[in-house]
Design a protein around this motif. Structure first.
Motif, PDB file in Angstrom:
ATOM      1  N   TYR A 165       0.853  -1.188   0.000  1.00  0.00           N
ATOM      2  CA  TYR A 165       0.000   0.000   0.000  1.00  0.00           C
ATOM      3  C   TYR A 165       0.884   1.232   0.000  1.00  0.00           C
ATOM      4  CZ  TYR A 165      -3.702   3.266   1.226  1.00  0.00           C
ATOM      5  OH  TYR A 165      -4.580   4.311   1.221  1.00  0.00           O
ATOM      6  N   LEU A 166       0.761   2.051  -1.017  1.00  0.00           N
ATOM      7  CA  LEU A 166       1.529   3.285  -1.159  1.00  0.00           C
ATOM      8  C   LEU A 166       3.024   3.056  -0.994  1.00  0.00           C
ATOM      9  CD1 LEU A 166      -0.772   5.784   0.761  1.00  0.00           C
ATOM     10  CD2 LEU A 166      -0.550   5.508  -1.702  1.00  0.00           C
ATOM     11  N   GLY A 167       3.506   2.002  -1.621  1.00  0.00           N
ATOM     12  CA  GLY A 167       4.940   1.724  -1.592  1.00  0.00           C
ATOM     13  C   GLY A 167       5.428   1.033  -0.345  1.00  0.00           C
ATOM     14  N   GLY A 168       4.556   0.777   0.607  1.00  0.00           N
ATOM     15  CA  GLY A 168       4.939   0.073   1.833  1.00  0.00           C
ATOM     16  C   GLY A 168       4.369  -1.329   1.852  1.00  0.00           C
ATOM     17  N   ARG A 169       5.081  -2.231   2.513  1.00  0.00           N
ATOM     18  CA  ARG A 169       4.624  -3.615   2.634  1.00  0.00           C
ATOM     19  C   ARG A 169       4.286  -3.866   4.103  1.00  0.00           C
ATOM     20  NH1 ARG A 169       5.294  -8.191  -0.510  1.00  0.00           N
ATOM     21  NH2 ARG A 169       6.666  -7.018  -1.878  1.00  0.00           N
ATOM     22  N   PHE A 170       3.098  -4.431   4.348  1.00  0.00           N
ATOM     23  CA  PHE A 170       2.618  -4.672   5.699  1.00  0.00           C
ATOM     24  C   PHE A 170       2.131  -6.105   5.817  1.00  0.00           C
ATOM     25  CE2 PHE A 170       1.731  -0.390   4.265  1.00  0.00           C
ATOM     26  CZ  PHE A 170       2.390   0.369   5.213  1.00  0.00           C
ATOM     27  N   GLU A 171       2.394  -6.725   6.953  1.00  0.00           N
ATOM     28  CA  GLU A 171       1.867  -8.058   7.252  1.00  0.00           C
ATOM     29  C   GLU A 171       0.595  -7.864   8.074  1.00  0.00           C
ATOM     30  OE1 GLU A 171       3.042 -11.032   6.162  1.00  0.00           O
ATOM     31  OE2 GLU A 171       4.497  -9.871   4.996  1.00  0.00           O
ATOM     32  N   VAL A 172      -0.523  -8.415   7.580  1.00  0.00           N
ATOM     33  CA  VAL A 172      -1.830  -8.203   8.194  1.00  0.00           C
ATOM     34  C   VAL A 172      -2.607  -9.514   8.178  1.00  0.00           C
ATOM     35  CG1 VAL A 172      -3.946  -6.827   8.066  1.00  0.00           C
ATOM     36  CG2 VAL A 172      -1.831  -5.882   7.190  1.00  0.00           C
ATOM     37  N   GLU A 173      -3.405  -9.750   9.219  1.00  0.00           N
ATOM     38  CA  GLU A 173      -4.318 -10.890   9.209  1.00  0.00           C
ATOM     39  C   GLU A 173      -5.602 -10.470   8.518  1.00  0.00           C
ATOM     40  OE1 GLU A 173      -4.840 -12.149  13.284  1.00  0.00           O
ATOM     41  OE2 GLU A 173      -3.658 -13.929  12.838  1.00  0.00           O
ATOM     42  N   LEU A 174      -5.935 -11.168   7.436  1.00  0.00           N
ATOM     43  CA  LEU A 174      -7.147 -10.875   6.682  1.00  0.00           C
ATOM     44  C   LEU A 174      -7.854 -12.170   6.320  1.00  0.00           C
ATOM     45  CD1 LEU A 174      -5.825  -8.196   4.162  1.00  0.00           C
ATOM     46  CD2 LEU A 174      -7.246  -7.781   6.162  1.00  0.00           C
ATOM     47  N   MET A 175      -9.145 -12.070   6.051  1.00  0.00           N
ATOM     48  CA  MET A 175      -9.902 -13.214   5.558  1.00  0.00           C
ATOM     49  C   MET A 175      -9.525 -13.397   4.085  1.00  0.00           C
ATOM     50  SD  MET A 175     -11.575 -14.249   8.167  1.00  0.00           S
ATOM     51  CE  MET A 175     -12.781 -15.375   7.518  1.00  0.00           C
ATOM     52  N   GLY A 229      -9.293   3.075   8.789  1.00  0.00           N
ATOM     53  CA  GLY A 229      -8.504   3.245   9.998  1.00  0.00           C
ATOM     54  C   GLY A 229      -7.017   3.198   9.713  1.00  0.00           C
ATOM     55  N   LYS A 230      -6.460   2.003   9.754  1.00  0.00           N
ATOM     56  CA  LYS A 230      -5.014   1.825   9.626  1.00  0.00           C
ATOM     57  C   LYS A 230      -4.475   2.315   8.286  1.00  0.00           C
ATOM     58  CE  LYS A 230      -4.091  -0.069  13.566  1.00  0.00           C
ATOM     59  NZ  LYS A 230      -3.314   0.636  14.558  1.00  0.00           N
ATOM     60  N   MET A 231      -5.154   2.005   7.189  1.00  0.00           N
ATOM     61  CA  MET A 231      -4.655   2.411   5.877  1.00  0.00           C
ATOM     62  C   MET A 231      -4.696   3.929   5.732  1.00  0.00           C
ATOM     63  SD  MET A 231      -6.071  -0.601   3.444  1.00  0.00           S
ATOM     64  CE  MET A 231      -4.710  -1.197   2.473  1.00  0.00           C
ATOM     65  N   LEU A 232      -5.712   4.557   6.281  1.00  0.00           N
ATOM     66  CA  LEU A 232      -5.809   6.013   6.238  1.00  0.00           C
ATOM     67  C   LEU A 232      -4.691   6.643   7.072  1.00  0.00           C
ATOM     68  CD1 LEU A 232      -7.350   8.434   5.171  1.00  0.00           C
ATOM     69  CD2 LEU A 232      -8.850   8.271   7.161  1.00  0.00           C
ATOM     70  N   GLY A 272       0.320   9.612   7.152  1.00  0.00           N
ATOM     71  CA  GLY A 272       1.718   9.644   7.587  1.00  0.00           C
ATOM     72  C   GLY A 272       2.660   9.871   6.418  1.00  0.00           C
ATOM     73  N   LEU A 273       2.368   9.250   5.281  1.00  0.00           N
ATOM     74  CA  LEU A 273       3.217   9.428   4.109  1.00  0.00           C
ATOM     75  C   LEU A 273       3.054  10.822   3.510  1.00  0.00           C
ATOM     76  CD1 LEU A 273       2.772   5.940   2.415  1.00  0.00           C
ATOM     77  CD2 LEU A 273       4.830   6.814   3.530  1.00  0.00           C
ATOM     78  N   GLU A 274       1.846  11.373   3.591  1.00  0.00           N
ATOM     79  CA  GLU A 274       1.620  12.729   3.075  1.00  0.00           C
ATOM     80  C   GLU A 274       2.379  13.773   3.890  1.00  0.00           C
ATOM     81  OE1 GLU A 274      -2.592  13.321   3.106  1.00  0.00           O
ATOM     82  OE2 GLU A 274      -2.913  12.146   1.291  1.00  0.00           O
ATOM     83  N   ASP A 275       2.541  13.514   5.194  1.00  0.00           N
ATOM     84  CA  ASP A 275       3.221  14.445   6.067  1.00  0.00           C
ATOM     85  C   ASP A 275       4.727  14.493   5.840  1.00  0.00           C
ATOM     86  OD1 ASP A 275       0.823  15.126   7.185  1.00  0.00           O
ATOM     87  OD2 ASP A 275       1.031  13.842   8.936  1.00  0.00           O
ATOM     88  N   LYS A 276       5.264  13.502   5.176  1.00  0.00           N
ATOM     89  CA  LYS A 276       6.723  13.445   4.949  1.00  0.00           C
ATOM     90  C   LYS A 276       7.168  14.389   3.869  1.00  0.00           C
ATOM     91  CE  LYS A 276       7.629   8.877   6.680  1.00  0.00           C
ATOM     92  NZ  LYS A 276       8.171   7.586   6.432  1.00  0.00           N
TER      93      LYS A 276
END
Length: 68
Positions: A29-39, A56-59, A64-68
């Motif tokens: 997501y947006l150039g980042g890789r995250f490990e998440v539990e999903l169905m 929530g988390k994705m927003l 956070g990336l926009e603030d950089k």
């Protein structure tokens, strides 16, 4: 990170008609890789991203990336 998807809910893949299973998946997501539990469908590997995760988390990551 747990997305609070109720494991007792019976989600069925529209494409494969298989019962979704809670799995640890890698999300890009947006150039980042995250490990998440999903169905996830055990056959086609499609996942459900619930509203809480999307709004929530994705927003949070996006802001956070926009603030950089």
């Amino acid at each position: 990170m747990n997305t609070d998807v109720d494991q007792d809910d019976c989600w069925i893949c529209y494409r494969c008609h298989k019962k979704l299973e809670l799995k640890q998946v890698s999300v890009l997501y947006l150039g980042g890789r995250f490990e998440v539990e999903l169905m996830q469908c055990p056959q086609c590997k499609m996942v459900i991203i619930n509203e809480d995760l999307a709004l929530g988390k994705m927003l949070e990551v996006e802001k956070g990336l926009e603030d950089k």
